[in-house]
Design an enzyme around this catalytic site. Structure first.
Site, PDB file in Angstrom:
ATOM      1  N   GLY A   1      55.633  96.003  52.263  1.00 31.38           N
ATOM      2  CA  GLY A   1      55.544  97.028  53.448  1.00 31.38           C
ATOM      3  C   GLY A   1      54.707  96.275  54.721  1.00 31.38           C
TER       4      GLY A   1
ATOM      5  N   HIS B   1      60.742  90.206  56.823  1.00 28.54           N
ATOM      6  CA  HIS B   1      61.247  90.949  55.906  1.00 28.54           C
ATOM      7  C   HIS B   1      62.717  91.326  55.652  1.00 28.54           C
ATOM      8  CE1 HIS B   1      56.386  92.033  55.219  1.00 28.54           C
ATOM      9  NE2 HIS B   1      57.470  92.276  53.867  1.00 28.54           N
TER      10      HIS B   1
ATOM     11  N   GLN C   1      47.857  92.211  41.272  1.00 30.46           N
ATOM     12  CA  GLN C   1      48.021  91.093  41.821  1.00 30.46           C
ATOM     13  C   GLN C   1      46.917  90.803  42.858  1.00 30.46           C
ATOM     14  OE1 GLN C   1      52.240  91.616  43.819  1.00 30.46           O
ATOM     15  NE2 GLN C   1      51.560  90.637  45.143  1.00 30.46           N
TER      16      GLN C   1
ATOM     17  N   GLN D   1      55.535  82.031  44.267  1.00 30.68           N
ATOM     18  CA  GLN D   1      55.999  83.375  43.298  1.00 30.68           C
ATOM     19  C   GLN D   1      57.504  83.111  43.574  1.00 30.68           C
ATOM     20  OE1 GLN D   1      54.780  86.820  45.359  1.00 30.68           O
ATOM     21  NE2 GLN D   1      56.746  86.486  46.647  1.00 30.68           N
TER      22      GLN D   1
ATOM     23  N   ILE E   1      60.469  82.878  57.806  1.00 31.93           N
ATOM     24  CA  ILE E   1      61.091  83.136  59.462  1.00 31.93           C
ATOM     25  C   ILE E   1      59.337  83.485  60.504  1.00 31.93           C
ATOM     26  CG2 ILE E   1      61.913  85.326  61.026  1.00 31.93           C
ATOM     27  CD1 ILE E   1      63.789  84.209  58.884  1.00 31.93           C
TER      28      ILE E   1
ATOM     29  N   SER F   1      52.334  89.886  56.774  1.00 36.09           N
ATOM     30  CA  SER F   1      52.168  91.203  57.305  1.00 36.09           C
ATOM     31  C   SER F   1      50.511  90.941  58.133  1.00 36.09           C
ATOM     32  CB  SER F   1      52.473  91.710  55.935  1.00 36.09           C
ATOM     33  OG  SER F   1      53.390  92.050  55.677  1.00 36.09           O
TER      34      SER F   1
HETATM   35  P1  AMP Z   1      55.483  90.983  50.933  1.00 35.11           P
HETATM   36  O1  AMP Z   1      55.833  92.427  51.626  1.00 35.11           O
HETATM   37  O2  AMP Z   1      54.399  90.226  51.402  1.00 35.11           O
HETATM   38  O3  AMP Z   1      55.261  90.950  49.291  1.00 35.11           O
HETATM   39  O4  AMP Z   1      56.680  90.084  51.031  1.00 35.11           O
HETATM   40  C1  AMP Z   1      57.981  90.387  50.568  1.00 35.11           C
HETATM   41  C2  AMP Z   1      58.467  89.205  50.696  1.00 35.11           C
HETATM   42  O5  AMP Z   1      58.953  89.323  51.486  1.00 35.11           O
HETATM   43  C3  AMP Z   1      58.861  88.331  49.809  1.00 35.11           C
HETATM   44  O6  AMP Z   1      59.889  88.004  49.335  1.00 35.11           O
HETATM   45  C4  AMP Z   1      58.402  87.409  50.663  1.00 35.11           C
HETATM   46  O7  AMP Z   1      58.013  85.715  50.847  1.00 35.11           O
HETATM   47  C5  AMP Z   1      59.099  87.534  51.599  1.00 35.11           C
HETATM   48  N1  AMP Z   1      59.149  86.665  52.984  1.00 35.11           N
HETATM   49  C6  AMP Z   1      57.356  87.820  53.952  1.00 35.11           C
HETATM   50  N2  AMP Z   1      57.034  86.992  55.389  1.00 35.11           N
HETATM   51  C7  AMP Z   1      58.209  85.639  55.012  1.00 35.11           C
HETATM   52  C8  AMP Z   1      58.190  84.853  55.971  1.00 35.11           C
HETATM   53  N3  AMP Z   1      57.716  85.083  56.951  1.00 35.11           N
HETATM   54  N4  AMP Z   1      59.879  84.141  56.377  1.00 35.11           N
HETATM   55  C9  AMP Z   1      60.815  85.161  54.657  1.00 35.11           C
HETATM   56  N5  AMP Z   1      60.321  85.504  53.621  1.00 35.11           N
HETATM   57  C10 AMP Z   1      59.414  86.729  54.054  1.00 35.11           C
END
Ligand code: AMP
Length: 274
Positions: A28, A34, A58, A150, A173, A183
Site C-alpha cells: 500500500g 506500484h 517481514q 526480493q 520508477i 513508500s
Molecule cells: P511494496 O509496497 O514496497 O512492498 O512494493 C510492492 C511492489 O512494488 C514490489 O514488487 C516492489 O519492488 C515494487 N516497487 C516499489 N517501488 C518501486 C519502484 N520505484 N519502481 C518499480 N517497482 C517498485
C-alpha cells in the site's frame, strides 16, 4: 472493482474467473512505482488482482511496522482508476494462524545484503508471497527490480517449489530528480531528499565508468563510496550477478549494482541492472 477482505472470498471468486490473471502484491501507500506494475499487469492479462497487506512477519523488531505509511482511501481510488478487478485487503488474522509452518530463505543468497542487515526479513517475505500467490492462483505476478534481492528470491522459490506462476520483473520508477520511488520517501525532508539523491547518482557514475570500459568491481565501488559521502550511513555497496553471487568483475548483461544506506533515519535501497 471488488474489494475482498478474506482469503475464503478471494479463493471462491478466483474459481469463477476464466482466462489469464495478473497479480500485483503491495504493502500500500501506492505511488507511481506500484502503478507501473499495475498498468503492466493490466495490459498483459484479462483479469487483474492487486493486494494491499502490510505483512508483519517481514518486519524485524524495532523496524517501522506501526509507522509504515497507510493510505487506504487513496489506494482504493488509485486501484479503481487503474481498472483493477479485485483489490484484496486482508486482515492479519485472516492471513496467519498461530504456530505456522514456515518456509525459509536460502542460506547464502537469503542472508547476504538485505538478508544480513535484516535477518529473518526474507523468511517473512517469502512466507507471505507464497500465500498470496497460492490464494490468487495468478498466471503472472509482477515485482519491481527496485527490490532486486526480493525478486531473485521469489523467482527461486517459484522454481524450487515447482509453482506454475510466471514472475514478471518490472523496471524501477524514479522521480524527475532520479530518486527511486518508495513508500518510505514521504519521511524525508527536503534536505534529506537532496542527500538521498547520492544513491542514484553513485549508480549513474558507476554506469558511466562501466560504459567507458571499467570492469574492476574494486574501482567501481571506490568511486561509488566517493559519491555517497552525503549519506548518513552507507550499509552496503555491492555488485552481484543475476543470481546474487558476488562479482569481482563486471559482466555486461549479468551484473546488478546495489546500494543501501540511511538518510535521516530512513533506510533506502537502490540498484541498477547492467
Ligand atoms: P511494496 O509496497 O514496497 O512492498 O512494493 C510492492 C511492489 O512494488 C514490489 O514488487 C516492489 O519492488 C515494487 N516497487 C516499489 N517501488 C518501486 C519502484 N520505484 N519502481 C518499480 N517497482 C517498485
Amino acid at each position: 472493482m471488488k474489494i475482498i477482505t478474506t482469503t475464503e472470498e478471494l479463493q471462491k471468486l478466483r474459481k469463477e474467473i476464466d482466462g489469464s490473471v495478473g497479480f500485483v502484491p503491495t504493502m500500500g501507500a501506492l505511488h507511481n512505482g506500484h502503478l507501473s506494475l499495475i498498468r503492466q499487469a493490466r495490459d498483459e492479462n484479462e483479469h487483474l488482482i492487486v493486494s494491499i497487506f502490510v505483512n508483519p512477519t517481514q518486519f524485524l523488531e524495532g523496524e517501522d511496522l506501526d509507522a509504515y505509511p497507510r493510505k487506504e482511501e487513496a489506494d482504493i481510488r488509485i486501484c479503481e482508476l487503474a481498472k483493477v478487478d479485485i483489490l484484496f485487503m486482508p486482515s492479519i488474522s485472516s492471513m496467519y494462524e498461530k504456530d505456522e509452518l514456515c518456509i525459509g530463505a536460502p542460506a547464502i543468497r537469503g542472508y547476504i545484503l538485505e538478508g544480513q542487515k535484516r535477518a529473518g526479513h526474507f523468511d517473512g517475505m517469502l512466507q507471505i508471497v507464497m500465500k498470496l500467490l497460492n490464494i490468487s492462483s495468478a498466471t503472472r505476478a509482477y515485482f519491481g527490480k527496485k527490490d532486486a534481492q526480493q525478486l531473485s528470491l521469489i523467482s527461486q522459490m517459484v522454481k524450487n517449489y515447482f509453482m506454475s506462476v510466471s514472475i514478471v520483473p518490472c523496471e524501477i520508477i524514479r522521480d524527475e530528480s532520479g530518486l527511486a520511488l518508495s513508500s518510505r520517501n514521504i519521511y524525508l525532508n527536503s534536505d534529506e531528499k537532496g542527500r538521498a539523491l547520492s544513491l542514484s547518482r553513485s549508480l549513474k557514475e558507476a554506469t558511466k565508468m562501466i560504459m567507458s570500459g571499467e570492469k574492476s568491481v574494486v574501482n567501481i565501488k571506490e568511486n561509488m563510496h566517493f559519491h555517497l559521502k552525503d549519506i548518513d550511513s552507507v550499509e552496503y555497496v555491492c555488485i552481484v550477478d543475476r543470481e546474487f553471487n558476488i562479482r569481482d568483475e563486471i559482466e555486461i548483461g549479468d551484473s546488478i549494482i546495489l546500494v543501501a544506506g540511511k538518510v535521516g533515519g530512513v533506510r533506502l535501497i537502490d540498484n541498477i541492472w547492467i
